[in-house]
Design a protein around this motif. Structure first.
Motif, PDB file in Angstrom:
ATOM      1  N   ALA A  95     -14.838 -40.300  12.126  1.00 38.99           N
ATOM      2  CA  ALA A  95     -13.959 -40.873  11.714  1.00 38.99           C
ATOM      3  C   ALA A  95     -12.724 -38.995  10.764  1.00 38.99           C
ATOM      4  CB  ALA A  95     -13.624 -41.286   9.882  1.00 38.99           C
ATOM      5  N   THR A  96     -11.619 -38.738  11.065  1.00 42.88           N
ATOM      6  CA  THR A  96     -11.264 -38.017  10.064  1.00 42.88           C
ATOM      7  C   THR A  96     -10.788 -37.809   8.856  1.00 42.88           C
ATOM      8  OG1 THR A  96      -8.803 -38.379  11.769  1.00 42.88           O
ATOM      9  CG2 THR A  96     -10.414 -37.100  12.731  1.00 42.88           C
ATOM     10  N   LYS A  97     -10.117 -37.133   8.670  1.00 41.06           N
ATOM     11  CA  LYS A  97      -9.545 -37.150   7.456  1.00 41.06           C
ATOM     12  C   LYS A  97      -8.544 -37.574   7.086  1.00 41.06           C
ATOM     13  CE  LYS A  97      -7.230 -33.920   3.373  1.00 41.06           C
ATOM     14  NZ  LYS A  97      -7.190 -32.868   2.630  1.00 41.06           N
ATOM     15  N   GLY A  98      -8.268 -38.900   5.722  1.00 41.09           N
ATOM     16  CA  GLY A  98      -7.236 -39.557   6.202  1.00 41.09           C
ATOM     17  C   GLY A  98      -7.461 -41.452   6.438  1.00 41.09           C
ATOM     18  N   LYS A  99      -8.237 -41.061   7.172  1.00 36.78           N
ATOM     19  CA  LYS A  99      -8.379 -42.563   8.211  1.00 36.78           C
ATOM     20  C   LYS A  99      -9.956 -43.383   7.697  1.00 36.78           C
ATOM     21  CE  LYS A  99      -9.928 -44.239  13.106  1.00 36.78           C
ATOM     22  NZ  LYS A  99     -10.477 -45.571  12.791  1.00 36.78           N
ATOM     23  N   ALA A 100      -9.057 -44.704   7.837  1.00 36.13           N
ATOM     24  CA  ALA A 100     -10.129 -45.991   6.858  1.00 36.13           C
ATOM     25  C   ALA A 100     -10.676 -46.270   8.062  1.00 36.13           C
ATOM     26  CB  ALA A 100      -8.742 -46.344   6.152  1.00 36.13           C
ATOM     27  N   VAL A 101     -12.349 -46.365   7.486  1.00 33.76           N
ATOM     28  CA  VAL A 101     -12.575 -47.630   8.735  1.00 33.76           C
ATOM     29  C   VAL A 101     -13.223 -48.379   7.589  1.00 33.76           C
ATOM     30  CG1 VAL A 101     -15.210 -47.547  10.282  1.00 33.76           C
ATOM     31  CG2 VAL A 101     -14.180 -45.695   9.784  1.00 33.76           C
ATOM     32  N   ARG A 102     -12.738 -49.425   8.323  1.00 36.64           N
ATOM     33  CA  ARG A 102     -13.171 -51.389   7.174  1.00 36.64           C
ATOM     34  C   ARG A 102     -14.556 -51.445   7.572  1.00 36.64           C
ATOM     35  NH1 ARG A 102      -9.702 -54.394   5.749  1.00 36.64           N
ATOM     36  NH2 ARG A 102     -10.264 -56.877   5.101  1.00 36.64           N
TER      37      ARG A 102
END
Length: 214
Positions: A95-102
């Motif tokens: 997960a890179t910066k700004g990516k949301a993992v649910r």
């Protein structure tokens, strides 16, 4: 197996015990420190799957770097949780910066935009009350609709994620506009409107009717 392994897991100064894994239904989250060996984790999981008959969907595995910005950037660039360890397998997404993992309804990540998380729900809520306007619902019925839409659609995410103040302000404005069929120009304050029914009845008895009460 995980707790008996050499993996250290995750622990902060405020935590009494380390955290290794959280599991709910078919979701599994494993916590590793910088010095842990990801290949050792994979070996343990493969052994557990053989013994239990379960199967992990490895193609859906995602890694969320935790720590300083320099460390997170290093993990993303090198695909290594430690420079002395082998890189993570190619099928694993980082997960890179700004990516949301649910994870269990919550959106977890680094520098995640809260606006992006809440926007789909806000849009859905905006469209829902419009379907009821053609029937000119009573104020009691509108209160039930608010509970079903504004309350029902936000309750879980608020519990898991928390609600930003500006989202709360937006929803409060939409509730005021919907509860009264007057574009939000209600005849009593929102605090009185949200007070328990028993308190409103006392106020009604003492000061007389200031708004429709049913």
């Amino acid at each position: 197996m995980l707790r008996q392994s050499d993996l250290k897991g995750f622990k902060t100064k405020e935590m009494t015990h380390r955290i290794m894994v959280t599991m709910f239904a078919d979701d599994t989250t494993v916590y590793l420190t910088e010095s842990d060996d990801f290949e050792a984790l994979e070996t343990l999981l493969q052994c557990w799957c053989k013994a239990s008959g379960a199967r992990f969907n490895v193609l859906k595995t995602e890694v969320i770097p935790i720590g300083s910005k320099d460390y997170r950037d290093q993990v993303i660039e090198s695909r290594k949780i430690h420079l002395d360890k082998p890189p993570l397998p190619d099928h694993i997404e980082i997960a890179t910066k700004g990516k949301a993992v649910r994870i269990l309804g919550a959106c977890v990540g680094n520098s995640v935009c809260e606006e992006a998380i809440w926007s789909p729900i806000i849009k859905k809520i905006e469209n829902s009350p419009e379907r009821w306007e053609i029937w000119h619902q009573s104020i009691n019925r509108r209160a039930i609709i608010i509970q079903q839409t504004f309350g029902g659609m936000t309750q879980y995410l608020t519990t898991a994620q928390g609600m930003p103040k500006h989202i709360e302000t937006t929803l409060s404005k939409q509730i005021r506009e919907f509860i009264w069929d007057t574009g939000g120009k209600n005849s009593i304050s929102i605090d009185t409107l949200c007070a328990p029914a028993s308190l409103r009845l006392v106020n009604h008895a003492l000061h007389g009717p200031t708004s429709p009460m049913h």
